[in-house]
Design a protein around this motif. Sequence first.
Motif, PDB file in Angstrom:
ATOM      1  N   SER A  91       0.873  -1.167   0.000  1.00  0.00           N
ATOM      2  CA  SER A  91       0.000   0.000   0.000  1.00  0.00           C
ATOM      3  C   SER A  91       0.916   1.224   0.000  1.00  0.00           C
ATOM      4  CB  SER A  91      -0.916  -0.019   1.219  1.00  0.00           C
ATOM      5  OG  SER A  91      -0.263   0.580   2.292  1.00  0.00           O
ATOM      6  N   VAL A  92       0.483   2.261  -0.733  1.00  0.00           N
ATOM      7  CA  VAL A  92       1.315   3.470  -0.855  1.00  0.00           C
ATOM      8  C   VAL A  92       1.624   4.040   0.525  1.00  0.00           C
ATOM      9  CG1 VAL A  92       1.280   5.870  -1.680  1.00  0.00           C
ATOM     10  CG2 VAL A  92       0.645   4.026  -3.215  1.00  0.00           C
ATOM     11  N   GLU A  93       0.625   4.042   1.391  1.00  0.00           N
ATOM     12  CA  GLU A  93       0.820   4.625   2.726  1.00  0.00           C
ATOM     13  C   GLU A  93       1.894   3.904   3.531  1.00  0.00           C
ATOM     14  OE1 GLU A  93      -2.787   4.997   4.808  1.00  0.00           O
ATOM     15  OE2 GLU A  93      -3.291   6.854   3.774  1.00  0.00           O
ATOM     16  N   LYS A  94       2.073   2.619   3.235  1.00  0.00           N
ATOM     17  CA  LYS A  94       3.024   1.841   4.019  1.00  0.00           C
ATOM     18  C   LYS A  94       4.479   2.173   3.646  1.00  0.00           C
ATOM     19  CE  LYS A  94       4.160  -2.835   4.870  1.00  0.00           C
ATOM     20  NZ  LYS A  94       4.119  -4.073   4.154  1.00  0.00           N
ATOM     21  N   ILE A  95       4.693   2.471   2.397  1.00  0.00           N
ATOM     22  CA  ILE A  95       6.100   2.644   2.006  1.00  0.00           C
ATOM     23  C   ILE A  95       6.484   4.077   1.642  1.00  0.00           C
ATOM     24  CG2 ILE A  95       6.462   0.233   1.306  1.00  0.00           C
ATOM     25  CD1 ILE A  95       6.120   1.156  -1.593  1.00  0.00           C
ATOM     26  N   PHE A  96       5.500   5.006   1.645  1.00  0.00           N
ATOM     27  CA  PHE A  96       5.836   6.418   1.363  1.00  0.00           C
ATOM     28  C   PHE A  96       5.558   7.263   2.600  1.00  0.00           C
ATOM     29  CE2 PHE A  96       5.280   4.702  -2.841  1.00  0.00           C
ATOM     30  CZ  PHE A  96       6.158   5.414  -3.637  1.00  0.00           C
ATOM     31  N   VAL A 110      19.391   0.506  -9.042  1.00  0.00           N
ATOM     32  CA  VAL A 110      18.361   1.458  -8.638  1.00  0.00           C
ATOM     33  C   VAL A 110      17.037   0.682  -8.576  1.00  0.00           C
ATOM     34  CG1 VAL A 110      17.054   3.483  -9.425  1.00  0.00           C
ATOM     35  CG2 VAL A 110      19.514   3.405  -9.720  1.00  0.00           C
ATOM     36  N   GLY A 111      16.199   0.972  -7.589  1.00  0.00           N
ATOM     37  CA  GLY A 111      14.913   0.291  -7.503  1.00  0.00           C
ATOM     38  C   GLY A 111      13.938   0.816  -8.545  1.00  0.00           C
ATOM     39  N   PHE A 112      12.857   0.046  -8.804  1.00  0.00           N
ATOM     40  CA  PHE A 112      11.860   0.498  -9.773  1.00  0.00           C
ATOM     41  C   PHE A 112      10.480   0.050  -9.304  1.00  0.00           C
ATOM     42  CE2 PHE A 112       9.574  -0.209 -13.954  1.00  0.00           C
ATOM     43  CZ  PHE A 112       9.365   1.140 -14.189  1.00  0.00           C
ATOM     44  N   ALA A 113       9.524   0.983  -9.325  1.00  0.00           N
ATOM     45  CA  ALA A 113       8.177   0.639  -8.859  1.00  0.00           C
ATOM     46  C   ALA A 113       7.133   1.396  -9.685  1.00  0.00           C
ATOM     47  CB  ALA A 113       8.038   1.015  -7.390  1.00  0.00           C
ATOM     48  N   ILE A 114       5.888   0.854  -9.660  1.00  0.00           N
ATOM     49  CA  ILE A 114       4.785   1.507 -10.389  1.00  0.00           C
ATOM     50  C   ILE A 114       3.664   1.809  -9.390  1.00  0.00           C
ATOM     51  CG2 ILE A 114       3.090   1.219 -12.257  1.00  0.00           C
ATOM     52  CD1 ILE A 114       4.988  -0.859 -13.474  1.00  0.00           C
ATOM     53  N   ILE A 115       3.048   2.990  -9.521  1.00  0.00           N
ATOM     54  CA  ILE A 115       1.887   3.301  -8.670  1.00  0.00           C
ATOM     55  C   ILE A 115       0.684   3.639  -9.546  1.00  0.00           C
ATOM     56  CG2 ILE A 115       2.940   4.149  -6.519  1.00  0.00           C
ATOM     57  CD1 ILE A 115       2.559   6.979  -7.752  1.00  0.00           C
ATOM     58  N   ASP A 116      -0.503   3.556  -8.926  1.00  0.00           N
ATOM     59  CA  ASP A 116      -1.682   3.999  -9.654  1.00  0.00           C
ATOM     60  C   ASP A 116      -1.877   5.497  -9.411  1.00  0.00           C
ATOM     61  OD1 ASP A 116      -2.916   4.284  -7.120  1.00  0.00           O
ATOM     62  OD2 ASP A 116      -3.427   2.159  -7.155  1.00  0.00           O
ATOM     63  N   ASN A 117      -2.711   6.112 -10.221  1.00  0.00           N
ATOM     64  CA  ASN A 117      -2.908   7.558 -10.101  1.00  0.00           C
ATOM     65  C   ASN A 117      -3.723   7.937  -8.859  1.00  0.00           C
ATOM     66  OD1 ASN A 117      -1.439   8.121 -12.330  1.00  0.00           O
ATOM     67  ND2 ASN A 117      -2.943   9.534 -13.215  1.00  0.00           N
ATOM     68  N   GLU A 118      -4.355   6.915  -8.255  1.00  0.00           N
ATOM     69  CA  GLU A 118      -5.124   7.223  -7.043  1.00  0.00           C
ATOM     70  C   GLU A 118      -4.278   7.105  -5.788  1.00  0.00           C
ATOM     71  OE1 GLU A 118      -8.407   4.601  -7.417  1.00  0.00           O
ATOM     72  OE2 GLU A 118      -9.353   5.862  -8.922  1.00  0.00           O
ATOM     73  N   LEU A 119      -3.032   6.754  -5.977  1.00  0.00           N
ATOM     74  CA  LEU A 119      -2.055   6.611  -4.884  1.00  0.00           C
ATOM     75  C   LEU A 119      -2.525   5.611  -3.812  1.00  0.00           C
ATOM     76  CD1 LEU A 119      -0.804  10.284  -4.429  1.00  0.00           C
ATOM     77  CD2 LEU A 119       0.222   8.446  -5.728  1.00  0.00           C
ATOM     78  N   ILE A 120      -3.027   4.496  -4.296  1.00  0.00           N
ATOM     79  CA  ILE A 120      -3.452   3.454  -3.348  1.00  0.00           C
ATOM     80  C   ILE A 120      -2.435   2.329  -3.305  1.00  0.00           C
ATOM     81  CG2 ILE A 120      -5.244   1.726  -2.835  1.00  0.00           C
ATOM     82  CD1 ILE A 120      -7.223   3.705  -4.199  1.00  0.00           C
ATOM     83  N   ASN A 121      -2.083   1.841  -4.493  1.00  0.00           N
ATOM     84  CA  ASN A 121      -1.176   0.695  -4.532  1.00  0.00           C
ATOM     85  C   ASN A 121       0.132   1.020  -5.238  1.00  0.00           C
ATOM     86  OD1 ASN A 121      -2.757  -1.323  -3.264  1.00  0.00           O
ATOM     87  ND2 ASN A 121      -4.125  -1.222  -5.071  1.00  0.00           N
TER      88      ASN A 121
END
Length: 853
Positions: free
Chosen positions: A6-11, A98-109
């Motif tokens: 979840s975005v909240e967990k890692i940001f 370097v790490g690489f990640a993708i998020i959704d535009n709703e900043l949930i996942n």
Amino acid sequence: MEGYNSVEKIFSKNAIKALKDSLNKSNENEIFWGCNLDESKQLIDSVETIFFGSNHSVLFDKKNAIKYDLVLHNHPNNIIEPSEEDQIIAHSCINMAVGFAIIDNELINCYVIVPPKSIVKRKKVKDLEVEKILKNPSQSLLDILPNYKIRESQIELSKLIQNIINDDKVGFIEAPTGIGKSLAYLIPSFLYIKKNNVKIIVSTYTKNLQNQLIKKDIPSVIKILNQNISVEVAYGRQNYLCLLSYSNFKENFNFLFYESIESEVMQQLEHWVKKTNNGLLLELNGNYEKRVIDEIRSNSNLCLSTKCKYFNECFYYNARRRLNNADIIVANHHLLLSYELNEDFSDFFPIYNTIIFDEGHNLPDVIESISTYTFSTFEIQKKLYKLVQISNKKKGLLQLLDDNLSKSNLQNSTAGKKILRLSEDIQKQIVELQQLVSNIQNLTTYEIMNIINSYKSENSKLKVLVNLTDLTKKNPEILKKIFDSLVETFDNIKLFTDSVSLLLGILEILLDKGEDSELELSFLQYLYGNIKSIVRFFLNINDFYHEFQKLLENSQKVEKYLKVLWFEINNNIIDFYFYNEEKGLTFNDIIQTKAKSSIFISATLATENSFNYIKEQLTLKEDIKKNSIDRIFPSIFPYEKNSSFFIIKGINPLDRSSYKNNISDIILQVLSYTKAKTMILTTAYSDINDISEAVKKNNKEIKLLVQNTNSINNSLLDEFKKDSKSVLLVNMGFWEGIDLIGKNLEILIISKLPFKVPDTPILKARTERMDNLGQNSFFKLSLPYAIIKLKQGFGRLIRSEDETGICILLDDRVISKNYGYLILDSLPKAKIEIIEKEQFLNKFIERCKELEI
Ligand code: SF4
């Protein structure tokens, strides 16, 4: 952090806010962010937008991405599965650590595809571990190194290196000859590798040190530590046989554009190709002509990579796979930096934790050479002939293309007609260009010859150097005249490059069609690769031309970085050079972002008790310079007791009339008295000529072994070691990298202080820039260079604790000039004897007796 989160967990909250802000500005488009972790390395705390894109694509720039712990990308459709493009980017990120990640535009996942490396906590090597190995040597250490002595300074050095690696620092270390620096850096490196499963690169300058590391030092440390460490030596691509090129060469060599090659040669080559395990062309030991080797070596322009039918057995790619699996990679500065400073090839070396630059004092010269692009009129002609041959019996690539096209149905298609038309045009352009290049090889206008005469180098009547950058200020009219004499050729090269690029584009389309293109695929691949490499060559010439135009307009004045242009005429061939300082600046990226820790080590790295000179020469950024760990270890040999350093008053190289006689006189006195092995180090061929002439005239019994190349000649060195009566008379190449141990060298004569020739174009430009900035270029540039070189030269004399030796410097500027003390202070503390010429021989004999020489 790996996988779905979840975005909240890692940001962090701040990071989420920054993401929201940039998403609001993005208008539903794709974005790349560069993110960094907080101190705990568990939370993404800072986010910066690197690029905005369209609603389905965005640019990805590796150079920018490498600065961050993690690259983050959004999918506006909120489906965060990685696309094919994302997977390619993920692969690049793995290579860049370097790490690489993708998020959704709703900043949930958030889907973390590549976790940031820095979250993996690395384990430190403890002081005691290194100390234990070196202070309480095990039986295996004593078996491997029977002469091993416990040295506090070596232990201290090893611990220092261990701390630099442990703490991700940059270190500058001067470690004197005899301290055992290889062992001192290999032991903590090996321990760190084992604890953390990372790679370390050791880069050297000379082949001697590289061989010593591979054959002696690394195997010894492996045995001492009883550890399973894998080691690979890195060779550049061009050192490997390309199986695809070889098969094309085999098919075509008979009727293509080669002068005949004997079938016996081809049989031998075939025999080698069948039996070689690693495909390293070095194995061929120079038994084949360069034109043959050039046709079969691996070449990035020609390489089809995964599309190649030989990919699985490819020697080059197999070597890359081995590098990926190695713990320690041994490289040389030139190879390493040629790849690391070139964005297109920067993934050649796998990710490494630490880089150790042994013989680090040579790095500035290597960077300078990599930053200088060169081409010659001879090479231009060669490339043109490769495309079109004049002889009826041979064919160039374009003629072969015409032949192949006329045999296929393609000739009637739009693409085929276009190719034929272009080929015809290019062939006409080539005829014209060949004529123009021949013309400029004979620059005969009166004005140009005038310039050339004034630039004639002292040592060679055949070689002429014209510094174009220098002419901008000194003689713009002549610069203009030179430009005018070259402009037609350069303009034609530009038009020609455009035409060949067009052809390349069509070939690329045909190549994409593969088997459907109606031209034989392997021919098409061969043609495409060769033409691509020709286009690259000519594009670089166009860059030179562009810079030349800027010189004329004087618009280089506004450039932030130095650009220097010159040409040399040698036996009617013109070699053009273009130095661009900006290229070397990317060295900072290696130190700052690619390697976690970097060590610069050498026996001669410091001048005037500081590393300012080397840091300046490497154009390091201020924070790297300021935060580095710097340490100079004192000499461990008893120089004061075991050696003398004679300075003879009144001998000054600037006084040309008496200098020649004076040095010949002293050298003859020394050689007539002593039978000890003697080496004479000179800085110029004129000194070699003067000295050998004088010796031959006055003492026929002395056997001089004279160096006539710029590099170390190993057979000359072997002969010197074997022949007790011989005297070595050598040039700059021998000032470092040679080991004449014990009685193999007892007397060292240095003809003069090794200042760099001030007229070399790059040095001249640097000097002028410094002077314009109000800095003292002599003290900041020329003097430190001479000090390091002199330390290297003097370092040839004593190679172990119980050796004795005498050095005689035939240049009294060290005592007569105000800078002299800075030079003497930087040298190991030998017994300095300043003496009148007339008293020299007696004092020399006396000291020889004392030292039992
Ligand atoms: S993969 Fe490249 S280097 Fe290897 S054989 Fe094929 S073309 Fe040559």
